[in-house]
Enzyme design. Structure first.
Site, PDB file in Angstrom:
ATOM      1  N   ASP A   3     -15.354 -36.045 117.785  1.00  0.00           N
ATOM      2  CA  ASP A   3     -15.867 -35.138 116.749  1.00  0.00           C
ATOM      3  C   ASP A   3     -15.319 -33.747 117.068  1.00  0.00           C
ATOM      4  O   ASP A   3     -15.877 -33.037 117.902  1.00  0.00           O
ATOM      5  CB  ASP A   3     -17.401 -35.162 116.814  1.00  0.00           C
TER       6      ASP A   3
ATOM      7  N   HIS B 235     -21.200 -36.877 104.550  1.00  0.00           N
ATOM      8  CA  HIS B 235     -22.417 -36.527 105.286  1.00  0.00           C
ATOM      9  C   HIS B 235     -23.433 -35.927 104.316  1.00  0.00           C
ATOM     10  O   HIS B 235     -23.057 -35.235 103.363  1.00  0.00           O
ATOM     11  CB  HIS B 235     -22.082 -35.528 106.398  1.00  0.00           C
TER      12      HIS B 235
ATOM     13  N   TRP C 140     -19.162 -42.223 119.569  1.00  0.00           N
ATOM     14  CA  TRP C 140     -19.022 -40.974 118.817  1.00  0.00           C
ATOM     15  C   TRP C 140     -19.162 -39.838 119.819  1.00  0.00           C
ATOM     16  O   TRP C 140     -20.256 -39.631 120.373  1.00  0.00           O
ATOM     17  CB  TRP C 140     -20.111 -40.908 117.751  1.00  0.00           C
TER      18      TRP C 140
ATOM     19  N   ARG D 218     -13.737 -35.400 107.123  1.00  0.00           N
ATOM     20  CA  ARG D 218     -15.175 -35.359 106.812  1.00  0.00           C
ATOM     21  C   ARG D 218     -15.424 -34.258 105.802  1.00  0.00           C
ATOM     22  O   ARG D 218     -15.073 -33.094 106.043  1.00  0.00           O
ATOM     23  CB  ARG D 218     -15.930 -35.094 108.103  1.00  0.00           C
TER      24      ARG D 218
ATOM     25  N   GLY E 229     -20.253 -33.549 118.830  1.00  0.00           N
ATOM     26  CA  GLY E 229     -20.311 -32.121 119.148  1.00  0.00           C
ATOM     27  C   GLY E 229     -21.747 -31.633 119.245  1.00  0.00           C
ATOM     28  O   GLY E 229     -22.074 -30.770 120.058  1.00  0.00           O
TER      29      GLY E 229
ATOM     30  N   ASP F 247     -25.268 -26.162 117.847  1.00  0.00           N
ATOM     31  CA  ASP F 247     -23.974 -26.742 117.452  1.00  0.00           C
ATOM     32  C   ASP F 247     -23.320 -25.828 116.409  1.00  0.00           C
ATOM     33  O   ASP F 247     -23.300 -26.138 115.217  1.00  0.00           O
ATOM     34  CB  ASP F 247     -24.241 -28.155 116.900  1.00  0.00           C
TER      35      ASP F 247
HETATM   36  C1  SPV Z   1     -22.481 -34.592 115.538  1.00  0.00           C
HETATM   37  O1  SPV Z   1     -23.114 -35.511 116.059  1.00  0.00           O
HETATM   38  O2  SPV Z   1     -21.986 -33.675 116.185  1.00  0.00           O
HETATM   39  C2  SPV Z   1     -22.272 -34.583 114.089  1.00  0.00           C
HETATM   40  C3  SPV Z   1     -23.251 -35.271 113.242  1.00  0.00           C
HETATM   41  O3  SPV Z   1     -21.333 -33.974 113.652  1.00  0.00           O
HETATM   42  S1  SPV Z   1     -24.363 -34.083 112.674  1.00  0.00           S
HETATM   43  O4  SPV Z   1     -24.931 -33.395 113.824  1.00  0.00           O
HETATM   44  O5  SPV Z   1     -25.360 -34.783 111.897  1.00  0.00           O
HETATM   45  O6  SPV Z   1     -23.614 -33.141 111.840  1.00  0.00           O
HETATM   46 MG    MG Z   2     -20.512 -32.629 114.982  1.00  0.00          MG
END
Ligand code: SPV
Ligand code: MG
Length: 290
Positions: free
Chosen positions: A81, A186, A40, A155, A43, A54
């Site tokens: 992502d 999510h 994965w 998503r 981001g 983020d």
């Molecule tokens: C990420 O890992 O960037 C995700 C998952 O999108 S979360 O941070 O839980 O949104």
């Molecule tokens: Mg993300």
């Protein structure tokens, strides 16, 4: 065989793909060596690596470069992502071209507005796109891929936004109708109830993807019991593992006034040489350096 095909085959064979977050080529190699089915390209992890929240601050180029570098170091399928897709459907077209060329197996696009706010933070600003607009993004991604096995993953953040299960199910169905191969649901609830209820209510053909960071009790056994989940993403455990380890080791060195105690508990430098493929360097030296 393309990496998208590899991911599809894992799902067909095992029913469930275990996908671990990574934020660097080295962490991507460790994900592969640990035996996960995919990476994965988070981001959240990459933002944190830059010391940033983020919230759409890391650019597409930064993320893309990382995905390309990870694809060079690992043969696992990479789910990129791509957050909100860096803009509208036109930006998605550009992104899908670039990510497919960079070696990704899939892109995952979320239905928040740009700029986004990270999903798990308390009281985050959460605005979702109109369904039709997000469908356009999915259609654009599907129309752009050149490898039919490159996966377009939609998503929905409907549960995160507090809009309820019906909204989440309706959006998921609309995104599947637009061509999404998989649906990420999510949730930031502390239990799996909300996601499990969504999965029970899901009547679409697309497999469901979960990211059980907030409800870690949702293990493989519980996931498989639900039946429709085909991918589980461990969303930030590479980053949290490294922060945990660095904090611990740094504190011990400060406390001990030296590295004399901690050294025996760390991987030896030879392990880093192995990960760097120093053996190749040795072999090339013998072969080519006269
Ligand atoms: C990420 O890992 O960037 C995700 C998952 O999108 S979360 O941070 O839980 O949104
Ligand atoms: Mg993300």
């Amino acid at each position: 065989m393309s990496r998208g095909r590899i991911l599809k085959d894992v799902i067909a064979r095992n029913g469930l793909a275990h996908v671990m977050a990574a934020h660097s080529p080295l962490s991507a190699r460790l994900v592969e060596e640990a035996g996960f089915d995919g990476i994965w390209a988070s981001g959240f992890e990459l933002s944190a690596l830059y010391g940033l929240p983020d919230v759409s601050l890391v650019s597409m180029t930064q993320h893309l470069d990382m995905v390309r570098a990870m694809a060079e170091q690992s043969s696992l399928p990479i789910i990129a992502d791509i957050d909100t897709g860096f803009g509208n459907a036109l930006n998605i077209i550009h992104a899908v071209r670039q990510y497919e060329r960079a070696g990704a197996a899939a892109v995952a696009v979320e239905d928040k507005t740009f700029p986004k706010v990270t999903s798990l933070v308390a009281d985050g600003r959460r605005e979702l796109l109109r369904v039709e607009e997000f469908q356009g993004k999915i259609r654009a991604a599907v129309a752009t891929r050149t490898d039919p096995d490159f996966l377009v993953i939609a998503r929905t953040e409907a549960l995160i936004a507090g809009l309820g299960e019906m909204e989440a199910l309706n959006r998921a169905a609309a995104y599947e109708a637009a061509g999404a191969d998989l649906i990420v649901i999510h949730s930031k609830q502390k239990t799996a109830d909300e996601v499990e209820s969504f999965v029970r209510g899901w009547t679409g053909k697309a497999g469901v993807v979960v990211i059980p960071t907030a409800y870690p009790e949702m293990n493989e056994e519980r996931i498989k019991a639900l039946g429709k989940i085909t991918v589980v993403i461990y969303g930030n455990h590479a980053l949290r593992a490294s922060v945990t380890a660095m904090k611990d080791v740094f504190a011990r060195i400060v406390r001990d006034r030296g590295i004399h105690h901690v050294d025996k508990d760390l991987v030896p430098v030879t392990e880093i040489f192995r990960l760097q493929k120093m053996d190749e360097v040795k072999a090339y030296e013998k072969k080519f350096l006269a």
